[in-house]
Scaffold this active site. Structure first.
Site, PDB file in Angstrom:
ATOM      1  N   ASP A  67       0.807  -1.216   0.000  1.00 28.08           N
ATOM      2  CA  ASP A  67       0.000   0.000   0.000  1.00 28.08           C
ATOM      3  C   ASP A  67       0.846   1.274   0.000  1.00 28.08           C
ATOM      4  O   ASP A  67       2.065   1.226   0.200  1.00 28.08           O
ATOM      5  CB  ASP A  67      -0.971   0.002   1.193  1.00 28.08           C
ATOM      6  CG  ASP A  67      -0.336  -0.503   2.485  1.00 28.08           C
ATOM      7  OD1 ASP A  67       0.895  -0.365   2.633  1.00 28.08           O
ATOM      8  OD2 ASP A  67      -1.053  -1.032   3.342  1.00 28.08           O
ATOM      9  N   ASN A 135      -7.497  -3.420  14.285  1.00 25.64           N
ATOM     10  CA  ASN A 135      -8.884  -3.585  13.815  1.00 25.64           C
ATOM     11  C   ASN A 135      -9.026  -4.754  12.838  1.00 25.64           C
ATOM     12  O   ASN A 135     -10.074  -4.926  12.228  1.00 25.64           O
ATOM     13  CB  ASN A 135      -9.386  -2.279  13.162  1.00 25.64           C
ATOM     14  CG  ASN A 135      -8.651  -1.937  11.870  1.00 25.64           C
ATOM     15  OD1 ASN A 135      -7.733  -2.649  11.461  1.00 25.64           O
ATOM     16  ND2 ASN A 135      -9.048  -0.856  11.225  1.00 25.64           N
ATOM     17  N   HIS A 137      -7.273  -5.192  10.024  1.00 29.45           N
ATOM     18  CA  HIS A 137      -6.973  -4.940   8.612  1.00 29.45           C
ATOM     19  C   HIS A 137      -5.676  -5.632   8.185  1.00 29.45           C
ATOM     20  O   HIS A 137      -4.786  -5.863   9.002  1.00 29.45           O
ATOM     21  CB  HIS A 137      -6.961  -3.435   8.273  1.00 29.45           C
ATOM     22  CG  HIS A 137      -5.792  -2.648   8.755  1.00 29.45           C
ATOM     23  ND1 HIS A 137      -5.836  -1.274   8.904  1.00 29.45           N
ATOM     24  CD2 HIS A 137      -4.529  -3.000   9.115  1.00 29.45           C
ATOM     25  CE1 HIS A 137      -4.671  -0.844   9.323  1.00 29.45           C
ATOM     26  NE2 HIS A 137      -3.857  -1.861   9.460  1.00 29.45           N
ATOM     27  N   GLU A 142      -9.632  -2.223   5.229  1.00 33.81           N
ATOM     28  CA  GLU A 142     -10.272  -1.928   6.502  1.00 33.81           C
ATOM     29  C   GLU A 142     -11.527  -2.788   6.686  1.00 33.81           C
ATOM     30  O   GLU A 142     -12.074  -3.315   5.703  1.00 33.81           O
ATOM     31  CB  GLU A 142     -10.644  -0.435   6.544  1.00 33.81           C
ATOM     32  CG  GLU A 142      -9.482   0.529   6.328  1.00 33.81           C
ATOM     33  CD  GLU A 142      -8.544   0.636   7.546  1.00 33.81           C
ATOM     34  OE1 GLU A 142      -8.448  -0.307   8.337  1.00 33.81           O
ATOM     35  OE2 GLU A 142      -7.885   1.688   7.671  1.00 33.81           O
TER      36      GLU A 142
HETATM   37  P1  PGA Z   1       2.217  -1.817  12.591  1.00 32.85           P
HETATM   38  O1  PGA Z   1       1.042  -1.758  11.540  1.00 32.85           O
HETATM   39  O2  PGA Z   1       3.185  -2.838  12.096  1.00 32.85           O
HETATM   40  O3  PGA Z   1       2.797  -0.444  12.608  1.00 32.85           O
HETATM   41  O4  PGA Z   1       1.608  -2.210  13.901  1.00 32.85           O
HETATM   42  C1  PGA Z   1       0.497  -2.942  11.068  1.00 32.85           C
HETATM   43  C2  PGA Z   1      -0.734  -2.662  10.264  1.00 32.85           C
HETATM   44  O5  PGA Z   1      -1.439  -1.677  10.536  1.00 32.85           O
HETATM   45  O6  PGA Z   1      -1.017  -3.432   9.335  1.00 32.85           O
END
Ligand code: PGA
Length: 240
Positions: A67, A135, A137, A142
């Protein structure tokens, strides 16, 4: 799903790196799907070390990132392009032309997205690295995102923007939109390595593994993928 419980973050990073290093030794022109965020930084350090020790080479490796934000330029220090340069690509022998990220500076984002999907079909991802949001994702898919999406433009959840605020001066500066690979792209990868560290990920991991398969918890779709390895540290694995 194969669950690998690790003692702590470094242990998780090393164990996950071992799998990728061994796959890279076996297939020199491997196609890697890569993730940003705090979680894979340790894994990338291990890959850099293995590259510098000449155990592995990135010379023929192709990469696709999950992304990229929309609303900040690729040159912005918090763009995922810059993140990847800083945490991996600047330190290994990868050929710049084999690096693929969704490009938020493209003159036509729609055309760019189609080209990104087409290129991934031509060069299927062998190993996809994933983090997971609190959450649920994966990538920026999302909760509520249909499972059959390919790369698309997403409105980021408020929770996600708040979680990522730590990289920006204020919440206002966190982009509201991003381009993300869809679940369909992710599910096409031959192997998935998902990493999670910290107590704030424990519930998301439990729901991913034990919960119903639902778009409300996007990572739950991975229950249907035939080759997923989940590396969790003690805290992230504490509810399973
Ligand atoms: P993080 O993010 O590795 O910074 O915890 C992971 C994500 O949001 O997919």
């Amino acid at each position: 799903m194969k669950i690998i419980k690790c003692d702590h973050y470094d242990d998780m990073s090393k164990k996950a790196a071992q799998v990728i290093i061994s796959d890279m030794k076996e297939k020199k022109d491997i196609v890697l799907g890569l993730a940003t965020g705090s979680t894979p930084i340790g894994l990338y350090k291990e890959l850099i070390k293995a590259n510098q020790e000449k155990q592995i080479s990135f010379k023929d490796v192709m990469t696709f990132n999950l992304d990229e934000y929309i609303g900040i330029s690729q040159k912005h220090p918090e763009s995922y392009y810059q993140f990847m340069m800083r945490h991996l690509f600047n330190h290994v022998d990868i050929d710049q032309k084999n690096i693929n990220l969704p490009n938020n500076d493209a003159s036509s984002i729609d055309k760019h997205i189609k080209a990104y999907n087409d290129k991934m079909k031509k060069h299927p991802i062998d190993v996809q690295v994933l983090g997971i949001g609190a959450n649920g994702h994966i990538g920026f898919n999302e909760p509520g995102t249909p499972f059959d999406n390919e790369t698309f433009i997403v409105d980021l959840d408020e929770d996600t923007r708040i979680a990522n605020q730590r990289f920006f001066d204020s919440l206002d500066e966190v982009p509201k939109k991003a381009i993300t690979m869809g679940i369909k792209n992710i599910m096409r990868s031959k192997k998935i390595i998902l990493l999670a560290s910290g107590i704030h990920k424990a519930e998301a991991i439990k729901k991913m593994i034990e919960g119903p398969i639902t778009t409300e918890h996007p990572a739950s779709i991975l229950q249907l993928h035939p080759n997923v390895e989940v590396f969790v540290d003690e805290e992230a694995g504490s509810m399973i």
